[in-house]
Write a protein that holds these residues in place. Structure first.
Motif, PDB file in Angstrom:
ATOM      1  N   VAL A  22      57.534  59.900  48.167  1.00  0.00           N
ATOM      2  CA  VAL A  22      57.565  60.751  49.362  1.00  0.00           C
ATOM      3  C   VAL A  22      56.995  59.943  50.517  1.00  0.00           C
ATOM      4  O   VAL A  22      55.892  59.406  50.421  1.00  0.00           O
ATOM      5  CB  VAL A  22      56.733  62.037  49.175  1.00  0.00           C
ATOM      6  CG1 VAL A  22      56.705  62.843  50.476  1.00  0.00           C
ATOM      7  CG2 VAL A  22      57.287  62.874  48.033  1.00  0.00           C
ATOM      8  N   VAL A  67      59.586  62.922  55.669  1.00  0.00           N
ATOM      9  CA  VAL A  67      58.945  64.214  55.894  1.00  0.00           C
ATOM     10  C   VAL A  67      57.993  64.123  57.093  1.00  0.00           C
ATOM     11  O   VAL A  67      57.224  63.160  57.210  1.00  0.00           O
ATOM     12  CB  VAL A  67      58.161  64.674  54.648  1.00  0.00           C
ATOM     13  CG1 VAL A  67      57.492  66.030  54.891  1.00  0.00           C
ATOM     14  CG2 VAL A  67      59.091  64.742  53.440  1.00  0.00           C
ATOM     15  N   LEU A  84      55.969  60.051  54.559  1.00  0.00           N
ATOM     16  CA  LEU A  84      55.670  60.902  55.706  1.00  0.00           C
ATOM     17  C   LEU A  84      55.662  60.079  56.987  1.00  0.00           C
ATOM     18  O   LEU A  84      55.406  58.875  56.960  1.00  0.00           O
ATOM     19  CB  LEU A  84      54.288  61.553  55.540  1.00  0.00           C
ATOM     20  CG  LEU A  84      53.937  62.206  54.210  1.00  0.00           C
ATOM     21  CD1 LEU A  84      52.538  62.815  54.283  1.00  0.00           C
ATOM     22  CD2 LEU A  84      54.958  63.247  53.816  1.00  0.00           C
ATOM     23  N   TYR A  99      52.366  67.399  47.685  1.00  0.00           N
ATOM     24  CA  TYR A  99      53.071  66.147  47.399  1.00  0.00           C
ATOM     25  C   TYR A  99      52.353  65.266  46.383  1.00  0.00           C
ATOM     26  O   TYR A  99      52.961  64.363  45.804  1.00  0.00           O
ATOM     27  CB  TYR A  99      53.298  65.355  48.691  1.00  0.00           C
ATOM     28  CG  TYR A  99      54.225  66.049  49.658  1.00  0.00           C
ATOM     29  CD1 TYR A  99      55.545  66.305  49.317  1.00  0.00           C
ATOM     30  CD2 TYR A  99      53.773  66.473  50.901  1.00  0.00           C
ATOM     31  CE1 TYR A  99      56.399  66.953  50.184  1.00  0.00           C
ATOM     32  CE2 TYR A  99      54.614  67.132  51.790  1.00  0.00           C
ATOM     33  CZ  TYR A  99      55.926  67.358  51.427  1.00  0.00           C
ATOM     34  OH  TYR A  99      56.766  68.011  52.289  1.00  0.00           O
ATOM     35  N   GLN A 104      65.527  61.927  59.469  1.00  0.00           N
ATOM     36  CA  GLN A 104      66.013  63.116  58.771  1.00  0.00           C
ATOM     37  C   GLN A 104      67.067  62.738  57.732  1.00  0.00           C
ATOM     38  O   GLN A 104      67.065  63.265  56.607  1.00  0.00           O
ATOM     39  CB  GLN A 104      66.587  64.113  59.775  1.00  0.00           C
ATOM     40  CG  GLN A 104      65.534  64.740  60.686  1.00  0.00           C
ATOM     41  CD  GLN A 104      66.128  65.488  61.864  1.00  0.00           C
ATOM     42  OE1 GLN A 104      67.342  65.522  62.055  1.00  0.00           O
ATOM     43  NE2 GLN A 104      65.274  66.090  62.679  1.00  0.00           N
TER      44      GLN A 104
END
Length: 257
Positions: free
Chosen positions: A113, A139, A115, A14, A134
């Protein structure tokens, strides 16, 4: 390649990540791994605070993030109707709003991104918030690790969060469809603070109106009974009765029956 190496490899791909950070065992382990693999300059922990999070958890999270750039967002969860009315969709609606805010703020800072610390055990429980994550593309790199494994790895890394009991949103202390307000959440938080001060860390105080139901390991019951001042202090918060659940502590108790 072992699980830890696989985790590191997946995170390395990532390059740059934000973490929806709670300060608990899972997200703190995730933060440590991301910092190791990507470098602190490429990791942005984002903590969302509000009256749904006990003050002690907020302070812990802030303390653990202070060594690097981080972001703290304020969230008025009572602006979410499903939260205020404590519906079975409460967690979904609340998580959707929280994670949307995390995504928005992370993208403003060039982190595309996000997490979270969802683990393998979480997938076995009723957690509507997972669906919201989701849908938003969050992630979950720890999803193949059990809580036990995460605690074990955390010990290897010397993280104080390794043995920290899991906690949950304060709204989870009330029956579904119970109309909530900030004072009610503060009431159960104060009761749990009293129990923590007595040395009982892994505990839930479930609010049933006039009755406070304490869920904890049965070995702790005698400790509380032997401290009548503690019972009186809990009653002073506005409870007529204080009782123990003889089945002990049940995570996600209202979803398990």
């Amino acid at each position: 390649m072992n699980q830890l190496d696989e985790l590191k490899q997946s995170i390395a791909a990532y390059k740059k990540v934000a973490i929806a950070y709670s300060g608990g065992c899972d997200s703190n382990f995730l933060l440590a791994i991301c910092n190791e693999v990507l470098g602190k300059e490429n990791v942005l922990p984002i903590f969302v605070k509000g009256c749904m999070v006990p003050n002690r958890d907020q302070e812990c999270a802030l303390d653990q993030m202070k060594a690097q750039d981080h972001l703290v967002l304020d969230m008025d969860v009572f602006s979410i109707p499903d939260f205020q009315h404590n519906t079975r969709d409460r967690c979904y609606s609340c998580k959707k709003k929280i994670m949307a805010a995390v995504l928005e703020e992370s993208e403003k800072r060039g982190f595309f991104v996000v997490l979270d610390g969802q683990n393998q055990d979480d997938q076995k429980e009723f957690r509507p918030g997972q669906k919201a994550c989701q849908e938003l593309g969050i992630v979950s790199p720890l999803s193949r690790l059990s809580k036990k494994e995460i605690r074990s790895y955390s010990k290897q890394y010397g993280l104080t969060s390794a043995s920290r009991p899991a906690n949950a949103c304060l709204a989870s202390r009330f029956d579904y469809e119970r109309l909530l307000d900030p004072a009610l959440l503060k009431k159960v938080e104060s009761g749990e603070d009293l129990l923590h001060q007595a040395g009982i860390e892994d505990v839930r105080l479930r609010d049933h109106g006039e009755l406070a139901r304490i869920e904890t390991d049965l070995k702790n019951i005698e400790r509380v009974i032997m401290e009548p001042k503690l019972i009186q202090a809990i009653k002073a918060l506005g409870y007529r009765y204080v009782t123990f659940d003889l089945e002990g502590l049940k995570k996600g108790g209202y979803d398990r029956g």
